[in-house]
Design a protein around this motif. Structure first.
Motif, PDB file in Angstrom:
ATOM      1  N   TRP A  62      42.246  41.054  34.944  1.00  8.91           N
ATOM      2  CA  TRP A  62      43.021  40.597  36.094  1.00  8.91           C
ATOM      3  C   TRP A  62      42.456  41.236  37.366  1.00  8.91           C
ATOM      4  O   TRP A  62      42.068  42.403  37.361  1.00  8.91           O
ATOM      5  N   LEU A  63      42.447  40.470  38.459  1.00  8.22           N
ATOM      6  CA  LEU A  63      42.130  41.040  39.763  1.00  8.22           C
ATOM      7  C   LEU A  63      43.456  41.451  40.393  1.00  8.22           C
ATOM      8  O   LEU A  63      44.329  40.614  40.626  1.00  8.22           O
ATOM      9  N   CYS A  64      43.597  42.751  40.656  1.00 11.72           N
ATOM     10  CA  CYS A  64      44.862  43.299  41.139  1.00 11.72           C
ATOM     11  C   CYS A  64      44.715  43.860  42.555  1.00 11.72           C
ATOM     12  O   CYS A  64      43.666  44.379  42.927  1.00 11.72           O
ATOM     13  N   LYS A  65      45.777  43.758  43.323  1.00  7.07           N
ATOM     14  CA  LYS A  65      45.830  44.318  44.671  1.00  7.07           C
ATOM     15  C   LYS A  65      46.743  45.529  44.654  1.00  7.07           C
ATOM     16  O   LYS A  65      47.924  45.435  44.298  1.00  7.07           O
ATOM     17  N   ASN A  66      46.184  46.689  45.064  1.00  8.71           N
ATOM     18  CA  ASN A  66      46.943  47.934  45.085  1.00  8.71           C
ATOM     19  C   ASN A  66      47.572  48.139  46.464  1.00  8.71           C
ATOM     20  O   ASN A  66      47.209  47.455  47.431  1.00  8.71           O
TER      21      ASN A  66
END
Length: 298
Positions: A73-77
């Motif tokens: 998954w591409l996640c945004k922190n």
């Protein structure tokens, strides 16, 4: 947040569908010690797989995309524009985390907010005085309802006055018979679509088109008909015809003129040019009369 739903985070396809239909998914996961090292020192594009056994608590990020080739998954922190990708994002593996914990994925609760950010294309259109028709594309997430309303009587919505998700609005623009340009709008999903229209070209008529005078001359008048805002001038093209009033005007008006006496025999013709229209004056001269003296001789 206008709406939310929960999906099974262990079901990869279900999560993908959620992101497609509702946008980024906000979710919680168990936070382990090795994530700190990954975040600050991980290389660009590297995929995080939890290996530490030291849990530090919980954390919340957003799934904004995925890459099946990476299996992640591409996640945004929320920790700023840092991280291994140097833009605040990181890759998290679908599976393979220590002790089959799937990085606590079995406990993920994905809440997707239905984001209804509307955009329209184009944002405006110009028309000539003759009017016409056009269309506007509406771009928004599925499930987002919208309406379209004209704010001008000369702009009519012909189709697409409401919709849900992506769509189009079709409209028509009436002809502009005035000599003034005009601007109107259509409001679509809260966004203004602007329509501008050019003014009609000025047209002129004069009445009558001609007049006849005897040798003694005289006066006359000419009516000029035009739309408000249309300028015109009246100019005599003969030195024996004088424009005495109405040498210029705007909209409808009257031109008054005078014709001098004509002491000679024959006929003469002259003109007045009014708003590029020609008014013709014809004048007959003195009637020839003859006398002889004496009338006879014996």
């Amino acid at each position: 947040m206008k709406d939310y739903h929960t999906v099974d985070a262990t079901n990869t396809e279900e999560v993908k569908i959620s992101v497609i239909n509702y946008g980024p998914g906000v979710f919680r996961y168990d936070f382990y010690e090795d994530f700190h090292t990954f975040w600050w020192y991980g290389s660009y594009g590297k995929v995080y797989v939890q290996t530490s056994s030291v849990q530090k608590g919980g954390h919340v990020v957003s799934i904004i995309g995925w890459d099946d080739a990476k299996g992640a998954w591409l996640c945004k922190n929320s920790w700023g524009e840092e991280g291994p990708n140097r833009d605040g994002t990181f890759w998290m593996a679908y599976s393979g985390h220590r002790n089959n914990l799937r990085f606590a994925m079995s406990n993920f609760s994905i809440t997707g907010g239905l984001s209804c950010e509307y955009s329209i294309y184009p944002s405006g259109q110009s028309f000539s005085a003759s009017g016409g028709s056009g269309s506007v594309n509406v771009i928004v997430n599925s499930g987002c309802a919208w309406t379209a309303a004209s704010n001008a009587g000369w702009i009519n919505i012909t189709s697409g006055s409401s919709g849900n998700g992506n769509g189009a609005v079709y409209y028509s623009v009436l002809s502009n018979s005035t000599t003034l340009s005009r601007t109107g709008t259509i409001t679509i999903g809260g966004k203004p679509f602007t329509v501008t229209q050019s003014p009609a070209a000025c047209s002129y008529t004069i009445s009558p088109l001609n007049a006849a005078f005897e040798s003694v001359g005289g006066t006359g008048s000419i009516s000029v008909t035009s739309a408000s805002g249309c300028n015109w001038t009246a100019v005599s093209n003969a030195n024996w015809i004088t424009v005495v009033s109405g040498s210029s005007g705007m909209g409808s008006g009257t031109v008054n003129y005078q014709v001098d006496t004509y002491p000679d025999a024959g006929t003469r013709t002259g003109t007045i040019t009014i708003a590029q229209k020609t008014f013709t004056v014809t004048q007959t001269g003195q009637v020839c009369s003859y006398s002889i003296s004496p009338s006879g001789q014996s």
